[in-house]
Design a protein around this motif. Structure first.
Motif, PDB file in Angstrom:
ATOM      1  N   ILE A 151      -0.540  -9.185 -13.552  1.00 33.45           N
ATOM      2  CA  ILE A 151       1.245  -8.982 -15.244  1.00 33.45           C
ATOM      3  C   ILE A 151       2.220  -9.689 -14.247  1.00 33.45           C
ATOM      4  O   ILE A 151       2.697 -10.013 -13.678  1.00 33.45           O
ATOM      5  CB  ILE A 151       1.230  -7.426 -14.529  1.00 33.45           C
ATOM      6  CG1 ILE A 151      -0.480  -6.827 -15.026  1.00 33.45           C
ATOM      7  CG2 ILE A 151       2.127  -7.147 -15.830  1.00 33.45           C
ATOM      8  CD1 ILE A 151      -0.209  -4.721 -15.218  1.00 33.45           C
ATOM      9  N   VAL A 152       2.424  -9.780 -15.969  1.00 30.61           N
ATOM     10  CA  VAL A 152       3.733 -11.377 -15.408  1.00 30.61           C
ATOM     11  C   VAL A 152       4.761 -10.976 -16.527  1.00 30.61           C
ATOM     12  O   VAL A 152       4.291 -11.147 -17.432  1.00 30.61           O
ATOM     13  CB  VAL A 152       3.370 -12.668 -16.100  1.00 30.61           C
ATOM     14  CG1 VAL A 152       4.096 -13.443 -15.358  1.00 30.61           C
ATOM     15  CG2 VAL A 152       1.821 -13.155 -14.981  1.00 30.61           C
ATOM     16  N   ASP A 153       5.919 -11.026 -16.520  1.00 29.10           N
ATOM     17  CA  ASP A 153       6.899 -10.366 -16.801  1.00 29.10           C
ATOM     18  C   ASP A 153       8.017 -11.873 -17.143  1.00 29.10           C
ATOM     19  O   ASP A 153       8.318 -11.805 -15.644  1.00 29.10           O
ATOM     20  CB  ASP A 153       7.681  -9.827 -16.413  1.00 29.10           C
ATOM     21  CG  ASP A 153       8.735  -8.757 -17.662  1.00 29.10           C
ATOM     22  OD1 ASP A 153       9.131  -9.334 -18.682  1.00 29.10           O
ATOM     23  OD2 ASP A 153       9.062  -7.962 -17.321  1.00 29.10           O
ATOM     24  N   LEU A 154       7.944 -12.694 -18.265  1.00 23.39           N
ATOM     25  CA  LEU A 154       8.478 -13.636 -18.024  1.00 23.39           C
ATOM     26  C   LEU A 154       9.647 -13.790 -18.265  1.00 23.39           C
ATOM     27  O   LEU A 154      10.918 -14.883 -17.978  1.00 23.39           O
ATOM     28  CB  LEU A 154       7.995 -14.277 -19.728  1.00 23.39           C
ATOM     29  CG  LEU A 154       6.155 -15.075 -19.150  1.00 23.39           C
ATOM     30  CD1 LEU A 154       6.592 -15.398 -20.582  1.00 23.39           C
ATOM     31  CD2 LEU A 154       6.012 -15.609 -17.795  1.00 23.39           C
ATOM     32  N   ASN A 155      10.451 -12.393 -19.190  1.00 23.19           N
ATOM     33  CA  ASN A 155      12.009 -12.342 -19.399  1.00 23.19           C
ATOM     34  C   ASN A 155      12.353 -12.020 -17.402  1.00 23.19           C
ATOM     35  O   ASN A 155      13.329 -12.767 -17.039  1.00 23.19           O
ATOM     36  CB  ASN A 155      11.965 -10.969 -19.847  1.00 23.19           C
ATOM     37  CG  ASN A 155      11.843 -11.345 -20.729  1.00 23.19           C
ATOM     38  OD1 ASN A 155      11.641 -12.365 -22.165  1.00 23.19           O
ATOM     39  ND2 ASN A 155      11.119  -9.850 -21.449  1.00 23.19           N
ATOM     40  N   THR A 156      11.415 -11.381 -16.881  1.00 23.06           N
ATOM     41  CA  THR A 156      12.090 -10.746 -15.050  1.00 23.06           C
ATOM     42  C   THR A 156      11.763 -12.314 -14.017  1.00 23.06           C
ATOM     43  O   THR A 156      12.036 -12.288 -13.029  1.00 23.06           O
ATOM     44  CB  THR A 156      11.685  -9.851 -13.939  1.00 23.06           C
ATOM     45  OG1 THR A 156      10.738  -9.293 -14.786  1.00 23.06           O
ATOM     46  CG2 THR A 156      13.140  -8.823 -15.551  1.00 23.06           C
ATOM     47  N   LYS A 157      10.874 -12.990 -14.665  1.00 21.27           N
ATOM     48  CA  LYS A 157       9.938 -13.989 -13.559  1.00 21.27           C
ATOM     49  C   LYS A 157       9.137 -12.984 -12.290  1.00 21.27           C
ATOM     50  O   LYS A 157       9.079 -13.046 -11.125  1.00 21.27           O
ATOM     51  CB  LYS A 157      10.359 -15.123 -12.844  1.00 21.27           C
ATOM     52  CG  LYS A 157      11.179 -15.810 -13.961  1.00 21.27           C
ATOM     53  CD  LYS A 157      11.459 -16.596 -13.139  1.00 21.27           C
ATOM     54  CE  LYS A 157      12.498 -17.974 -14.154  1.00 21.27           C
ATOM     55  NZ  LYS A 157      13.227 -19.292 -13.526  1.00 21.27           N
ATOM     56  N   GLN A 158       9.120 -11.516 -12.835  1.00 24.47           N
ATOM     57  CA  GLN A 158       8.100 -10.780 -12.211  1.00 24.47           C
ATOM     58  C   GLN A 158       6.408 -10.355 -12.037  1.00 24.47           C
ATOM     59  O   GLN A 158       5.962 -10.352 -13.540  1.00 24.47           O
ATOM     60  CB  GLN A 158       8.350  -9.122 -11.989  1.00 24.47           C
ATOM     61  CG  GLN A 158      10.383  -8.799 -10.673  1.00 24.47           C
ATOM     62  CD  GLN A 158      10.423  -7.632 -11.589  1.00 24.47           C
ATOM     63  OE1 GLN A 158       9.833  -6.308 -11.773  1.00 24.47           O
ATOM     64  NE2 GLN A 158      11.637  -7.001 -10.344  1.00 24.47           N
ATOM     65  N   MET A 159       5.835 -10.312 -11.208  1.00 22.56           N
ATOM     66  CA  MET A 159       4.157 -10.913 -10.999  1.00 22.56           C
ATOM     67  C   MET A 159       3.863  -9.833  -9.821  1.00 22.56           C
ATOM     68  O   MET A 159       4.422  -9.705  -8.957  1.00 22.56           O
ATOM     69  CB  MET A 159       3.904 -12.268 -10.795  1.00 22.56           C
ATOM     70  CG  MET A 159       2.112 -12.646 -10.917  1.00 22.56           C
ATOM     71  SD  MET A 159       1.574 -14.023  -9.811  1.00 22.56           S
ATOM     72  CE  MET A 159       1.689 -13.803  -8.180  1.00 22.56           C
ATOM     73  N   THR A 160       2.460  -9.186 -10.585  1.00 28.05           N
ATOM     74  CA  THR A 160       1.690  -8.332  -9.717  1.00 28.05           C
ATOM     75  C   THR A 160       0.254  -8.464 -10.166  1.00 28.05           C
ATOM     76  O   THR A 160      -0.193  -8.992 -11.279  1.00 28.05           O
ATOM     77  CB  THR A 160       2.045  -6.990 -10.520  1.00 28.05           C
ATOM     78  OG1 THR A 160       3.396  -6.567 -10.774  1.00 28.05           O
ATOM     79  CG2 THR A 160       1.241  -6.080  -9.934  1.00 28.05           C
ATOM     80  N   LEU A 161      -0.189  -8.872  -9.168  1.00 27.91           N
ATOM     81  CA  LEU A 161      -1.431  -9.273  -8.305  1.00 27.91           C
ATOM     82  C   LEU A 161      -2.152  -7.660  -7.992  1.00 27.91           C
ATOM     83  O   LEU A 161      -1.654  -6.947  -7.310  1.00 27.91           O
ATOM     84  CB  LEU A 161      -1.801 -10.836  -7.895  1.00 27.91           C
ATOM     85  CG  LEU A 161      -2.581 -10.803  -8.103  1.00 27.91           C
ATOM     86  CD1 LEU A 161      -3.406 -11.245  -8.901  1.00 27.91           C
ATOM     87  CD2 LEU A 161      -2.671 -12.496  -6.532  1.00 27.91           C
ATOM     88  N   THR A 162      -3.356  -7.807  -9.018  1.00 25.85           N
ATOM     89  CA  THR A 162      -3.963  -6.254  -8.855  1.00 25.85           C
ATOM     90  C   THR A 162      -4.621  -5.917  -7.265  1.00 25.85           C
ATOM     91  O   THR A 162      -4.762  -6.058  -6.718  1.00 25.85           O
ATOM     92  CB  THR A 162      -4.963  -5.456  -9.663  1.00 25.85           C
ATOM     93  OG1 THR A 162      -4.195  -5.733 -10.848  1.00 25.85           O
ATOM     94  CG2 THR A 162      -5.910  -4.929  -9.148  1.00 25.85           C
ATOM     95  N   GLU A 163      -4.956  -7.689  -7.162  1.00 27.53           N
ATOM     96  CA  GLU A 163      -6.769  -8.166  -6.148  1.00 27.53           C
ATOM     97  C   GLU A 163      -5.807  -9.571  -5.777  1.00 27.53           C
ATOM     98  O   GLU A 163      -6.286 -10.524  -6.073  1.00 27.53           O
ATOM     99  CB  GLU A 163      -7.711  -7.617  -6.673  1.00 27.53           C
ATOM    100  CG  GLU A 163      -9.174  -8.149  -5.685  1.00 27.53           C
ATOM    101  CD  GLU A 163      -9.922  -7.810  -5.512  1.00 27.53           C
ATOM    102  OE1 GLU A 163     -10.767  -8.249  -5.255  1.00 27.53           O
ATOM    103  OE2 GLU A 163     -10.633  -7.451  -7.131  1.00 27.53           O
ATOM    104  N   HIS A 164      -5.835  -9.752  -4.691  1.00 27.86           N
ATOM    105  CA  HIS A 164      -5.943 -10.831  -3.893  1.00 27.86           C
ATOM    106  C   HIS A 164      -6.987 -10.901  -3.564  1.00 27.86           C
ATOM    107  O   HIS A 164      -7.762 -10.531  -2.215  1.00 27.86           O
ATOM    108  CB  HIS A 164      -4.607 -11.159  -2.725  1.00 27.86           C
ATOM    109  CG  HIS A 164      -4.398 -12.149  -2.309  1.00 27.86           C
ATOM    110  ND1 HIS A 164      -4.582 -12.560  -1.190  1.00 27.86           N
ATOM    111  CD2 HIS A 164      -3.946 -13.720  -2.594  1.00 27.86           C
ATOM    112  CE1 HIS A 164      -4.407 -13.740  -0.971  1.00 27.86           C
ATOM    113  NE2 HIS A 164      -3.928 -14.165  -1.994  1.00 27.86           N
TER     114      HIS A 164
END
Length: 188
Positions: free
Chosen positions: A165-178
């Motif tokens: 999940i990437v929020d391009l407005n805040t540049k926050q990224m969440t990766l469920t499985e690395h």
């Protein structure tokens, strides 16, 4: 009743029966002509280029595609080789998303498939590119997500995982499985 009258009545009954059987079979068979009409788009555009603006007048996104087909009945739009340039609400540098195929629904969500690539236009961005086979993009919120395997390229690393999940407005990224991160040696 004469033989001729009896014979005529029997032929008439047989004719009506045969006609009824043919009509019954024809009604049961799907009408292929109507099925093909439903699959035809209401309009088609080739070499599409469109600018979309927010209510405040700021540029929201630009769409370029080799081909666009819109279907009024399902209120969906299909794109061949779509390229989106997304302008975040915080007026930072835009992001570019491309794929071989895209489908926009009535909720302003784009499903991008087949060789999807998200590229940062800011050369100082920690994340430079994200690759995958499927992404879903919400054009209202500029949030990009995928449940599939992805590859993230940064300035000095490559990361593999799934569920993004990437929020391009805040540049926050969440990766469920690395899965794995490979660091590159930086040469001066």
């Amino acid at each position: 009743m004469s033989k001729l009258t009896s014979f005529s009545v029997i032929v008439f009954i047989i004719s009506i029966s045969i006609y009824g059987v043919f009509q019954w079979h024809q009604d049961k068979a799907p009408n292929q002509a109507n099925d093909n009409v439903e699959l035809l788009p209401d309009y088609i555009a080739e070499s599409l280029s469109t600018n979309i603006y927010r209510a405040d007048g700021q540029l929201s996104h630009i769409i370029n595609a080799d081909k666009m087909e819109h279907f009024n009945d399902s209120n969906t739009t299909h794109f061949t080789a779509p390229n989106y340039t997304l302008y975040p609400k915080n007026t930072s540098a835009p992001w570019k998303v491309s794929a071989n195929y895209g489908r926009l629904n009535h909720k302003n969500r784009v499903r991008l498939e087949n060789r999807v690539q998200l590229v940062a236009t800011d050369e100082n961005s920690l994340i430079q590119e994200i690759h995958g086979k499927y992404f879903e993009l919400d054009l209202n919120t500029n949030i990009l997500s995928s449940e599939h395997t992805i590859m993230i390229e940064g300035k000095d690393f490559i990361m593999y995982g799934s569920g993004l999940i990437v929020d391009l407005n805040t540049k926050q990224m969440t990766l469920t499985e690395h899965v794995q991160t490979i660091y590159r040696k930086i040469t001066p």
